[in-house]
Each structure stands twice: as structure tokens, then as C-alpha cells.
Design a protein around this motif. Structure first.
Motif, PDB file in Angstrom:
ATOM      1  N   SER A  92       9.839  11.677  11.811  1.00  0.00           N
ATOM      2  CA  SER A  92       8.912  12.817  11.751  1.00  0.00           C
ATOM      3  C   SER A  92       9.354  13.933  12.688  1.00  0.00           C
ATOM      4  N   ASP A  93       9.976  13.572  13.809  1.00  0.00           N
ATOM      5  CA  ASP A  93      10.495  14.594  14.718  1.00  0.00           C
ATOM      6  C   ASP A  93      11.752  15.250  14.145  1.00  0.00           C
ATOM      7  N   VAL A  94      12.530  14.485  13.379  1.00  0.00           N
ATOM      8  CA  VAL A  94      13.664  15.088  12.683  1.00  0.00           C
ATOM      9  C   VAL A  94      13.172  16.106  11.662  1.00  0.00           C
ATOM     10  N   VAL A  95      12.157  15.724  10.884  1.00  0.00           N
ATOM     11  CA  VAL A  95      11.640  16.630   9.856  1.00  0.00           C
ATOM     12  C   VAL A  95      11.052  17.888  10.480  1.00  0.00           C
ATOM     13  N   SER A  96      10.265  17.730  11.531  1.00  0.00           N
ATOM     14  CA  SER A  96       9.712  18.936  12.173  1.00  0.00           C
ATOM     15  C   SER A  96      10.850  19.780  12.733  1.00  0.00           C
ATOM     16  N   GLY A  97      11.902  19.128  13.244  1.00  0.00           N
ATOM     17  CA  GLY A  97      13.035  19.859  13.800  1.00  0.00           C
ATOM     18  C   GLY A  97      13.781  20.664  12.757  1.00  0.00           C
ATOM     19  N   ILE A  98      14.068  20.065  11.601  1.00  0.00           N
ATOM     20  CA  ILE A  98      14.817  20.812  10.592  1.00  0.00           C
ATOM     21  C   ILE A  98      13.975  21.938   9.995  1.00  0.00           C
ATOM     22  N   LEU A  99      12.661  21.785  10.013  1.00  0.00           N
ATOM     23  CA  LEU A  99      11.811  22.894   9.566  1.00  0.00           C
ATOM     24  C   LEU A  99      11.838  24.032  10.581  1.00  0.00           C
ATOM     25  N   TYR A 100      11.832  23.700  11.858  1.00  0.00           N
ATOM     26  CA  TYR A 100      11.985  24.745  12.880  1.00  0.00           C
ATOM     27  C   TYR A 100      13.307  25.483  12.694  1.00  0.00           C
ATOM     28  N   LEU A 101      14.366  24.745  12.383  1.00  0.00           N
ATOM     29  CA  LEU A 101      15.663  25.386  12.195  1.00  0.00           C
ATOM     30  C   LEU A 101      15.687  26.235  10.929  1.00  0.00           C
ATOM     31  N   THR A 107      12.567  11.745   2.153  1.00  0.00           N
ATOM     32  CA  THR A 107      11.258  11.295   1.674  1.00  0.00           C
ATOM     33  C   THR A 107      10.128  11.906   2.490  1.00  0.00           C
ATOM     34  N   LEU A 108      10.261  11.862   3.802  1.00  0.00           N
ATOM     35  CA  LEU A 108       9.221  12.413   4.668  1.00  0.00           C
ATOM     36  C   LEU A 108       9.144  13.931   4.527  1.00  0.00           C
ATOM     37  N   LEU A 109      10.295  14.586   4.356  1.00  0.00           N
ATOM     38  CA  LEU A 109      10.287  16.036   4.165  1.00  0.00           C
ATOM     39  C   LEU A 109       9.556  16.410   2.881  1.00  0.00           C
ATOM     40  N   VAL A 110       9.783  15.669   1.810  1.00  0.00           N
ATOM     41  CA  VAL A 110       9.058  15.919   0.564  1.00  0.00           C
ATOM     42  C   VAL A 110       7.557  15.775   0.786  1.00  0.00           C
ATOM     43  N   ASP A 111       7.145  14.703   1.473  1.00  0.00           N
ATOM     44  CA  ASP A 111       5.724  14.488   1.746  1.00  0.00           C
ATOM     45  C   ASP A 111       5.124  15.653   2.530  1.00  0.00           C
ATOM     46  N   VAL A 112       5.858  16.153   3.512  1.00  0.00           N
ATOM     47  CA  VAL A 112       5.375  17.267   4.334  1.00  0.00           C
ATOM     48  C   VAL A 112       5.234  18.536   3.501  1.00  0.00           C
ATOM     49  N   ARG A 159      -0.908  10.881   9.667  1.00  0.00           N
ATOM     50  CA  ARG A 159      -1.137  11.678  10.883  1.00  0.00           C
ATOM     51  C   ARG A 159       0.091  12.526  11.222  1.00  0.00           C
ATOM     52  N   ASP A 160       1.275  11.944  11.001  1.00  0.00           N
ATOM     53  CA  ASP A 160       2.499  12.702  11.264  1.00  0.00           C
ATOM     54  C   ASP A 160       2.632  13.882  10.309  1.00  0.00           C
ATOM     55  N   ILE A 161       2.310  13.652   9.054  1.00  0.00           N
ATOM     56  CA  ILE A 161       2.378  14.740   8.077  1.00  0.00           C
ATOM     57  C   ILE A 161       1.427  15.862   8.470  1.00  0.00           C
ATOM     58  N   GLU A 162       0.207  15.498   8.829  1.00  0.00           N
ATOM     59  CA  GLU A 162      -0.785  16.520   9.203  1.00  0.00           C
ATOM     60  C   GLU A 162      -0.341  17.262  10.467  1.00  0.00           C
ATOM     61  N   ARG A 163       0.251  16.546  11.408  1.00  0.00           N
ATOM     62  CA  ARG A 163       0.710  17.197  12.633  1.00  0.00           C
ATOM     63  C   ARG A 163       1.798  18.219  12.335  1.00  0.00           C
ATOM     64  N   MET A 210       0.835  -1.196   0.000  1.00  0.00           N
ATOM     65  CA  MET A 210       0.000   0.000   0.000  1.00  0.00           C
ATOM     66  C   MET A 210       0.877   1.255   0.000  1.00  0.00           C
ATOM     67  N   ASN A 211       0.430   2.270  -0.723  1.00  0.00           N
ATOM     68  CA  ASN A 211       1.104   3.568  -0.727  1.00  0.00           C
ATOM     69  C   ASN A 211       1.114   4.140   0.683  1.00  0.00           C
ATOM     70  N   ARG A 212       2.281   4.591   1.153  1.00  0.00           N
ATOM     71  CA  ARG A 212       2.385   5.111   2.521  1.00  0.00           C
ATOM     72  C   ARG A 212       1.450   6.296   2.758  1.00  0.00           C
ATOM     73  N   LEU A 213       1.129   7.027   1.680  1.00  0.00           N
ATOM     74  CA  LEU A 213       0.287   8.219   1.818  1.00  0.00           C
ATOM     75  C   LEU A 213      -1.188   7.862   2.020  1.00  0.00           C
ATOM     76  N   ARG A 214      -1.486   6.581   2.045  1.00  0.00           N
ATOM     77  CA  ARG A 214      -2.851   6.124   2.333  1.00  0.00           C
ATOM     78  C   ARG A 214      -2.944   5.453   3.696  1.00  0.00           C
ATOM     79  N   ILE A 215      -1.878   5.478   4.436  1.00  0.00           N
ATOM     80  CA  ILE A 215      -1.846   4.815   5.742  1.00  0.00           C
ATOM     81  C   ILE A 215      -2.013   5.868   6.833  1.00  0.00           C
ATOM     82  N   PRO A 216      -3.093   5.835   7.586  1.00  0.00           N
ATOM     83  CA  PRO A 216      -3.347   6.877   8.594  1.00  0.00           C
ATOM     84  C   PRO A 216      -2.223   7.042   9.603  1.00  0.00           C
ATOM     85  N   ALA A 217      -1.586   5.955  10.005  1.00  0.00           N
ATOM     86  CA  ALA A 217      -0.506   6.053  10.989  1.00  0.00           C
ATOM     87  C   ALA A 217       0.666   6.869  10.459  1.00  0.00           C
TER      88      ALA A 217
END
Length: 353
Positions: free
Chosen positions: A254-263, A42-47, A11-15, A1-8
Motif C-alpha cells: 500500500s505504501d508502494v501504491v501511494s508512492g507511485i501515485l505521488y510520483l 492489483t492494489l493500484l487497480v483497487d485504489v 482501510r489502506d484503500i480508503e487512506r 472472502m473477497n479482499r474488498l470486504r476485509i476491513p484490514a
């Protein structure tokens, strides 16, 4: 399944996209990401692609990858006019992206022991030549900011005089080893950011990232925690290749991605920031048992092969002080048990490309 269809996963992207950050600063800009198919990239691109939708940013996302066909499979946005993939070996002399970018994330680097040992030259090139290419590019294109992804590895071995590494700490590194290529390249990369900032006025900020894991990890990742997760997913016992007394800081992707965006948005130019959270510190043996329990398997001891051994860090006690980044308003969303459970849940539902 495409990861972008998995709620778990989503949810991180939306947060992250709902975080109290000045997203409008990205409006009508372009963001370039090297290492865009890696665990963090990959996660940063999704965000960023979701932020475009939610905040109407009209921000171009440029993904740099050594393999465009693989990137197209990993990053399912090739029909979106705000997304592009450029095939480029950023660690080659003189490599230069073809499109201008306002913001740059340099995430490209081998990040696990087998890669350090089997491709030590490429490890150094990504962090030194690749960074130099991007700093020259940022100067020529008048980019607004570059974020260099550094590592807890730059601290070396704890000298026994501190419990946690703050950003001013410097421990021992034996530079005359193959394994030192990664650590010394990260250290030199940080110095290069300072040199370009002083001489050419480049706006650079540095993220020193704890040992990362998460649902975007790759099958080739040979870090201890990644291998624990791979084994648990396959129903195999978690293999511990040491006594497990090492104590490290870990952080969910996801915490790394949120962190580098804060920076990117809030970090001060020229500063280095630890991305770490005390709730994610643990001994390796406890981590192995944690993954085994969540994954429904056992823990076994097995000695590493020669290639793996050559790539292992010599550090045995490397805990990071994340106070400086928390003072910007950032905080980790995941504890280790919750993060590992989420990682296993997502990876069970999708294939790792």
C-alpha cells in the motif's frame, strides 16, 4: 472472502484515496496498468476504482494481463463500465494496447528469484521490449505520462562507501550471470525512458521500489519475505536459506501504491525516485524471527535448491535513501511489524488468486 470486504485491507484503500493528491487530474482520463494482476498492480487497480467512486473521476482503468480469465477472477470489476481487461503479452515484439491511455504504469515484470532463474528471457523482455512497446505507444497516442517501475536492484552491490543509496549511487553488478538479467534490464529500462524523453518528448518518471510485500502477494512469489509469510500462514516454520545477515529496505504494497501515485502526480519528468522508508530497514534474520513471532511459528535453516540459488541477489547491504520522495509529501504508513501483521491478517481471511 473477497479482499474488498476485509476491513484490514480496505482501510489502506480508503487512506490512499483520501491522500492530499490532485485526484482531479485523473478526471475524464484513462489509466493503463501492465502487470495489473501482480502484487502492486492489483492494489493500484483497487485504489483507482475506489477513487472513481469517492472523487467522481470518471477515469477509465485499463488492466493489461497475459491471462484475461485469471484477471477477471483477481480484479472483480468486469461489470463496471470504467474498467476493462485486455489480454496482451506486453513483452512480445510490437505488442500494443488497443485503447488509448493518458497515463501508463508499467509494472509488468517477474519480480522474484525463481522467476528470474527459470524465465530469464521473459524477465528481460518485460522490462526492455515491453517498455519499448509502451514508450512507442505513448508517443503515438500522445499520452501524458508513463511511470516505469524500477527497483532497488539497479544499485547493485554496496561498494562500502555509503550507508544508504541515494538516486545518484551506482554499485557493482556482475553482468555475466543469469541473475543479472533483471538488474540490467531495469537499468536499461531507465536509460530508455531518458532516451525517449530526450528524442520524442515523452514524459516519464521512474520509481525505484524497495523490496515489497503485502496482502496481494501471489503464491508463486519466491522472495524471502514472501516465503516467510506463506510458511507462517500454513502453520509451517519460517525457513531461512542463509545466515540472514543481509540488510535490506522493505515496503508494504500500500505504501508502494501511494508512492507511485505521488510520483505520477508530483514527480519531475525524467527523474528517478527511491520508494523506501528507514523504519522498514532490517536484517533478514530479524525479519524471519519477526514473521515467525507474529505468525506463531519458529525459524529453521535450510539451504536453497539450485534454481533458487541462481536467482538470489548477491547484494548483502542495500538500504535506500527515501528523502527525495518524502520531499514530495509522501510518507510510509506502515512499519515492518505492523505491515506484516496486516498482511497475515488479510491473507488468513482470503484466498490468493
Amino acid at each position: 472472502m473477497n479482499r474488498l470486504r476485509i476491513p484490514a485491507y480496505t482501510r489502506d484503500i480508503e487512506r490512499i484515496v483520501a491522500s492530499d493528491l490532485p485526484w482531479a487530474d485523473l478526471a475524464n482520463t484513462s489509466v493503463l496498468i501492465t502487470g495489473a494482476t501482480g502484487m502492486i498492480g492489483t492494489l493500484l487497480v483497487d485504489v483507482l476504482m475506489r477513487a472513481n467512486e469517492l472523487h467522481g473521476l470518471h477515469c477509465r482503468v485499463i488492466a493489461i494481463s497475459r491471462d484475461a480469465s485469471r484477471a477477471q477472477k483477481r480484479l472483480p470489476y468486469h461489470d463496471d463500465r470504467l474498467f476493462s481487461i485486455e489480454e496482451l503479452e506486453i513483452g512480445s515484439f510490437g505488442a500494443r494496447p488497443s485503447e488509448r491511455a493518458d497515463f501508463i504504469f508499467h509494472l509488468a515484470s517477474p519480480t522474484h528469484p525463481r522467476a528470474y532463474a527459470s524465465n530469464p528471457i521473459g524477465t528481460i523482455q518485460a522490462n526492455v521490449i515491453g517498455l519499448q512497446n509502451l514508450l512507442d505507444y505513448a508517443a503515438a497516442e500522445n499520452s501524458r505520462r508513463i511511470l516505469f517501475a524500477s527497483s532497488v536492484e539497479i544499485y547493485g552491490e554496496n561498494r562500502g562507501d555509503t550507508e544508504r543509496f541515494d538516486e545518484g549511487y551506482c554499485g557493482y553488478i556482475d553482468c555475466n550471470t543469469v541473475r543479472a538479467g533483471y538488474t540490467e534490464a531495469k537499468r536499461l529500462g531507465e536509460a530508455m525512458c531518458q532516451a525517449y524523453r530526450a528524442q520524442l518528448g515523452i514524459d516519464a518518471v521512474i520509481a525505484r521500489i524497495a523490496r515489497a510485500y503485502g496482502p496481494t502477494l501471489l503464491p508463486s512469489d519466491s522472495k524471502a519475505l514472501s516465503q516467510f509469510i506463506h510458511n507462517a500462514l500454513a502453520g509451517r516454520d519460517v525457513t531461512l536459506k542463509s545466515t540472514g545477515m543481509q540488510r535490506f529496505s522493505y515496503l508494504h504494497a500500500s505504501d508502494v501504491v501511494s508512492g507511485i501515485l505521488y510520483l505520477l502526480f508530483k514527480g519531475s519528468s525524467g527523474e528517478a525516485y527511491n520508494l523506501a522508508d528507514e523504519a522498514n530497514d532490517t536484517k533478514l534474520i530479524d525479519l524471519a524471527h519477526m514473521v515467525a513471532e507474529i505468525g506463531g511459528v519458529s525459524v529453521v535453516l535450510d539451504l536453497p535448491d539450485a534454481v533458487e540459488q541462481a536467482g538470489y541477489s548477491k547484494a548483502t547491504y542495500a538500504l535506500m535513501d527515501g528523502t527525495k520522495t518524502r520531499n514530495l509529501g509522501w510518507g510510509a504508513a506502515y512499519t515492518l511489524p505492523a505491515g506484516i501483521k496486516q498482511t497475515l491478517e488479510v491473507l488468513r481471511e482470503t484466498s490468493i488468486l
